[in-house]
Motif scaffolding. Structure first.
Motif, PDB file in Angstrom:
ATOM      1  N   VAL A   7       0.857  -1.183   0.000  1.00 46.81           N
ATOM      2  CA  VAL A   7       0.000   0.000   0.000  1.00 46.81           C
ATOM      3  C   VAL A   7       0.891   1.229   0.000  1.00 46.81           C
ATOM      4  CG1 VAL A   7      -1.828   1.207   1.255  1.00 46.81           C
ATOM      5  CG2 VAL A   7      -1.672  -1.281   1.390  1.00 46.81           C
ATOM      6  N   MET A   8       0.588   2.183  -0.880  1.00 48.07           N
ATOM      7  CA  MET A   8       1.369   3.429  -0.880  1.00 48.07           C
ATOM      8  C   MET A   8       0.428   4.609  -0.677  1.00 48.07           C
ATOM      9  SD  MET A   8       2.343   3.457  -4.923  1.00 48.07           S
ATOM     10  CE  MET A   8       2.477   1.689  -5.059  1.00 48.07           C
ATOM     11  N   GLY A   9       0.983   5.678  -0.096  1.00 50.30           N
ATOM     12  CA  GLY A   9       0.149   6.819   0.255  1.00 50.30           C
ATOM     13  C   GLY A   9      -0.269   7.665  -0.922  1.00 50.30           C
ATOM     14  N   SER A  10       0.505   7.592  -2.003  1.00 51.75           N
ATOM     15  CA  SER A  10       0.228   8.439  -3.172  1.00 51.75           C
ATOM     16  C   SER A  10       0.820   7.780  -4.410  1.00 51.75           C
ATOM     17  CB  SER A  10       0.876   9.816  -2.966  1.00 51.75           C
ATOM     18  OG  SER A  10       0.944  10.537  -4.175  1.00 51.75           O
ATOM     19  N   LYS A  11       0.254   8.143  -5.564  1.00 48.86           N
ATOM     20  CA  LYS A  11       0.812   7.678  -6.832  1.00 48.86           C
ATOM     21  C   LYS A  11       2.287   8.086  -6.958  1.00 48.86           C
ATOM     22  CE  LYS A  11      -0.278   8.026 -11.744  1.00 48.86           C
ATOM     23  NZ  LYS A  11      -0.970   8.830 -12.743  1.00 48.86           N
ATOM     24  N   SER A  12       2.629   9.206  -6.309  1.00 48.76           N
ATOM     25  CA  SER A  12       4.013   9.691  -6.413  1.00 48.76           C
ATOM     26  C   SER A  12       5.016   8.758  -5.713  1.00 48.76           C
ATOM     27  CB  SER A  12       4.134  11.115  -5.859  1.00 48.76           C
ATOM     28  OG  SER A  12       3.834  11.138  -4.476  1.00 48.76           O
ATOM     29  N   ASP A  13       4.519   7.801  -4.917  1.00 51.68           N
ATOM     30  CA  ASP A  13       5.413   6.844  -4.247  1.00 51.68           C
ATOM     31  C   ASP A  13       5.713   5.623  -5.118  1.00 51.68           C
ATOM     32  OD1 ASP A  13       5.290   8.366  -1.846  1.00 51.68           O
ATOM     33  OD2 ASP A  13       3.424   7.359  -1.275  1.00 51.68           O
ATOM     34  N   CYS A  14       5.019   5.533  -6.246  1.00 57.60           N
ATOM     35  CA  CYS A  14       5.000   4.286  -7.023  1.00 57.60           C
ATOM     36  C   CYS A  14       6.398   3.812  -7.459  1.00 57.60           C
ATOM     37  CB  CYS A  14       4.089   4.475  -8.231  1.00 57.60           C
ATOM     38  SG  CYS A  14       3.588   2.920  -8.924  1.00 57.60           S
ATOM     39  N   GLU A  15       7.156   4.719  -8.030  1.00 59.50           N
ATOM     40  CA  GLU A  15       8.459   4.306  -8.562  1.00 59.50           C
ATOM     41  C   GLU A  15       9.364   3.747  -7.458  1.00 59.50           C
ATOM     42  OE1 GLU A  15      10.183   7.358 -11.026  1.00 59.50           O
ATOM     43  OE2 GLU A  15      12.066   6.198 -11.103  1.00 59.50           O
ATOM     44  N   ILE A  16       9.342   4.409  -6.313  1.00 54.43           N
ATOM     45  CA  ILE A  16      10.170   3.974  -5.174  1.00 54.43           C
ATOM     46  C   ILE A  16       9.778   2.555  -4.731  1.00 54.43           C
ATOM     47  CG2 ILE A  16      10.568   4.432  -2.686  1.00 54.43           C
ATOM     48  CD1 ILE A  16      12.053   6.321  -4.641  1.00 54.43           C
ATOM     49  N   CYS A  17       8.485   2.231  -4.870  1.00 54.83           N
ATOM     50  CA  CYS A  17       7.986   0.930  -4.374  1.00 54.83           C
ATOM     51  C   CYS A  17       8.287  -0.242  -5.297  1.00 54.83           C
ATOM     52  CB  CYS A  17       6.472   1.001  -4.178  1.00 54.83           C
ATOM     53  SG  CYS A  17       5.997   2.127  -2.867  1.00 54.83           S
ATOM     54  N   MET A  18       8.603   0.049  -6.556  1.00 56.61           N
ATOM     55  CA  MET A  18       8.698  -1.032  -7.535  1.00 56.61           C
ATOM     56  C   MET A  18       9.710  -2.137  -7.192  1.00 56.61           C
ATOM     57  SD  MET A  18       6.328  -1.124  -9.534  1.00 56.61           S
ATOM     58  CE  MET A  18       5.204  -0.365  -8.402  1.00 56.61           C
ATOM     59  N   PRO A  19      10.878  -1.808  -6.590  1.00 56.00           N
ATOM     60  CA  PRO A  19      11.800  -2.903  -6.245  1.00 56.00           C
ATOM     61  C   PRO A  19      11.177  -3.934  -5.292  1.00 56.00           C
ATOM     62  CG  PRO A  19      12.947  -0.805  -6.176  1.00 56.00           C
ATOM     63  CD  PRO A  19      11.487  -0.476  -6.359  1.00 56.00           C
ATOM     64  N   ALA A  20      10.258  -3.500  -4.443  1.00 60.87           N
ATOM     65  CA  ALA A  20       9.586  -4.459  -3.535  1.00 60.87           C
ATOM     66  C   ALA A  20       8.677  -5.381  -4.338  1.00 60.87           C
ATOM     67  CB  ALA A  20       8.775  -3.708  -2.474  1.00 60.87           C
ATOM     68  N   VAL A  21       7.922  -4.796  -5.266  1.00 61.00           N
ATOM     69  CA  VAL A  21       7.016  -5.601  -6.107  1.00 61.00           C
ATOM     70  C   VAL A  21       7.831  -6.600  -6.921  1.00 61.00           C
ATOM     71  CG1 VAL A  21       5.315  -5.499  -7.969  1.00 61.00           C
ATOM     72  CG2 VAL A  21       5.360  -3.696  -6.233  1.00 61.00           C
ATOM     73  N   LYS A  22       8.941  -6.095  -7.478  1.00 56.99           N
ATOM     74  CA  LYS A  22       9.777  -6.930  -8.350  1.00 56.99           C
ATOM     75  C   LYS A  22      10.332  -8.156  -7.615  1.00 56.99           C
ATOM     76  CE  LYS A  22      13.201  -5.707 -11.713  1.00 56.99           C
ATOM     77  NZ  LYS A  22      14.210  -4.753 -12.098  1.00 56.99           N
ATOM     78  N   ILE A  23      10.871  -7.933  -6.430  1.00 55.24           N
ATOM     79  CA  ILE A  23      11.497  -9.065  -5.720  1.00 55.24           C
ATOM     80  C   ILE A  23      10.433 -10.052  -5.238  1.00 55.24           C
ATOM     81  CG2 ILE A  23      11.670  -7.995  -3.406  1.00 55.24           C
ATOM     82  CD1 ILE A  23      14.664  -9.741  -4.637  1.00 55.24           C
ATOM     83  N   LEU A  24       9.273  -9.531  -4.833  1.00 54.40           N
ATOM     84  CA  LEU A  24       8.197 -10.439  -4.380  1.00 54.40           C
ATOM     85  C   LEU A  24       7.723 -11.306  -5.546  1.00 54.40           C
ATOM     86  CD1 LEU A  24       6.308  -7.918  -2.095  1.00 54.40           C
ATOM     87  CD2 LEU A  24       7.276 -10.084  -1.315  1.00 54.40           C
ATOM     88  N   LYS A  25       7.552 -10.681  -6.702  1.00 55.39           N
ATOM     89  CA  LYS A  25       7.096 -11.446  -7.876  1.00 55.39           C
ATOM     90  C   LYS A  25       8.148 -12.463  -8.295  1.00 55.39           C
ATOM     91  CE  LYS A  25       3.429  -8.737  -9.655  1.00 55.39           C
ATOM     92  NZ  LYS A  25       2.729  -8.045 -10.633  1.00 55.39           N
ATOM     93  N   LYS A  26       9.412 -12.055  -8.210  1.00 61.24           N
ATOM     94  CA  LYS A  26      10.512 -12.954  -8.575  1.00 61.24           C
ATOM     95  C   LYS A  26      10.485 -14.229  -7.718  1.00 61.24           C
ATOM     96  CE  LYS A  26      15.524 -12.796  -8.887  1.00 61.24           C
ATOM     97  NZ  LYS A  26      16.704 -12.043  -8.524  1.00 61.24           N
ATOM     98  N   PHE A  27      10.020 -14.071  -6.480  1.00 58.18           N
ATOM     99  CA  PHE A  27       9.946 -15.228  -5.575  1.00 58.18           C
ATOM    100  C   PHE A  27       8.584 -15.933  -5.647  1.00 58.18           C
ATOM    101  CE2 PHE A  27      13.606 -15.492  -2.587  1.00 58.18           C
ATOM    102  CZ  PHE A  27      14.387 -14.489  -3.130  1.00 58.18           C
ATOM    103  N   GLY A  28       7.754 -15.532  -6.603  1.00 63.34           N
ATOM    104  CA  GLY A  28       6.472 -16.213  -6.796  1.00 63.34           C
ATOM    105  C   GLY A  28       5.379 -15.817  -5.823  1.00 63.34           C
ATOM    106  N   VAL A  29       5.503 -14.609  -5.265  1.00 60.10           N
ATOM    107  CA  VAL A  29       4.482 -14.141  -4.312  1.00 60.10           C
ATOM    108  C   VAL A  29       3.486 -13.250  -5.041  1.00 60.10           C
ATOM    109  CG1 VAL A  29       4.125 -12.684  -2.260  1.00 60.10           C
ATOM    110  CG2 VAL A  29       6.013 -14.333  -2.325  1.00 60.10           C
ATOM    111  N   ASP A  30       2.232 -13.429  -4.696  1.00 58.58           N
ATOM    112  CA  ASP A  30       1.152 -12.647  -5.285  1.00 58.58           C
ATOM    113  C   ASP A  30       1.088 -11.281  -4.577  1.00 58.58           C
ATOM    114  OD1 ASP A  30      -1.103 -11.983  -6.627  1.00 58.58           O
ATOM    115  OD2 ASP A  30      -2.451 -13.255  -5.469  1.00 58.58           O
TER     116      ASP A  30
END
Ligand code: RP5
Length: 164
Positions: A7-30
Motif C-alpha cells: 500500500v502506498m500513500g500516493s501515486k508519487s510513491d510508485c516508482e520507489i515501491c517497484m523494487p519491492a514488487v519486483k522481488i516479491l514477484k521474482k519469488f512467486g508471491v502474489d
C-alpha cells in the motif's frame, strides 16, 4: 500462493515501491498494489487494514512520505506484520518520513526499512513468509549464496586490477 499487500500513500510513491514488487514477484508471491492514504482516504485505510486478514494477506508493506502515518495506521487495525518504507518525498530528505514511521508507540510495532528501502521491505516480507513456506526459505538461501558469489567475483576482479 502467498499473498502480500503493498500500500502506498500516493501515486508519487510508485516508482520507489517497484523494487519491492519486483522481488516479491521474482519469488512467486502474489502482490496486490494499492494507493490508500492515512490522511486523504482514512476510511479506506481503516476498511482495508481491518479486512486484510479475511482478504488473505499475510504481510502488509506500507510506503509513505512526509508525515508518514500510513504504516502505523494500518498496523493499528490488524495483527498482520506491517513493514514500512519511508519515502524520500519532501524537502527534509525523507528524515520526516523515517521518524514518522519508525517512532511508533508501544503496542503497535511497524518494521521500518531504510529511506526508499523498498527492496529490503520485499525481502523482509519474504523472510516472514519463509517461516510458513519452505520453498521461499530455499529461494532466500539461494539468493544469499548468489549475492555472496557476486561479491567474491567483484573482489577477485578488483584484486586483479589493483594488486598486481
Ligand atoms: C504522502 O505524502 C505520500 O505517501 C507521499 O509520499 C507524500 C506526497 O504525496 P503527493 O502530494 O505527492 O500526493 O501521503
Amino acid at each position: 500462493m502467498p499473498k502480500v499487500a503493498l500500500v502506498m500513500g500516493s501515486k508519487s510513491d510508485c516508482e520507489i515501491c517497484m523494487p519491492a514488487v519486483k522481488i516479491l514477484k521474482k519469488f512467486g508471491v502474489d502482490v496486490t498494489v494499492r494507493i490508500i492514504s492515512a490522511h486523504r482516504t482514512p476510511e479506506e485505510a481503516h476498511s482495508f487494514s481491518s479486512g486484510a486478514i479475511d482478504s488473505g494477506y499475510e504481510v502488509i508493506i506500507a510506503a509513505a512520505g512526509k508525515a508518514a502515518h500510513l504504516a502505523g495506521v494500518i498496523a493499528s487495525f490488524t495483527t498482520l506484520p506491517v513493514i514500512g518504507i519511508p519515502v524520500k518525498s519532501s524537502t527534509l530528505d525523507g528524515l520526516d518520513s523515517l521518524l514518522s514511521m519508525v517512532q511508533m508507540p508501544g503496542g503497535i510495532p511497524v518494521a521500518c526499512v531504510a529511506i526508499n528501502g523498498a527492496e529490503n521491505a520485499g525481502l523482509l516480507a519474504l523472510q516472514i513468509l519463509s517461516l510458513k513456506y519452505p520453498e521461499i526459505m530455499k529461494k532466500l538461501s539461494n539468493y544469499k549464496n548468489d549475492m555472496a558469489a557476486a561479491v567474491a567475483a567483484d573482489d577477485a576482479q578488483l584484486q586483479k586490477e589493483f594488486c598486481l
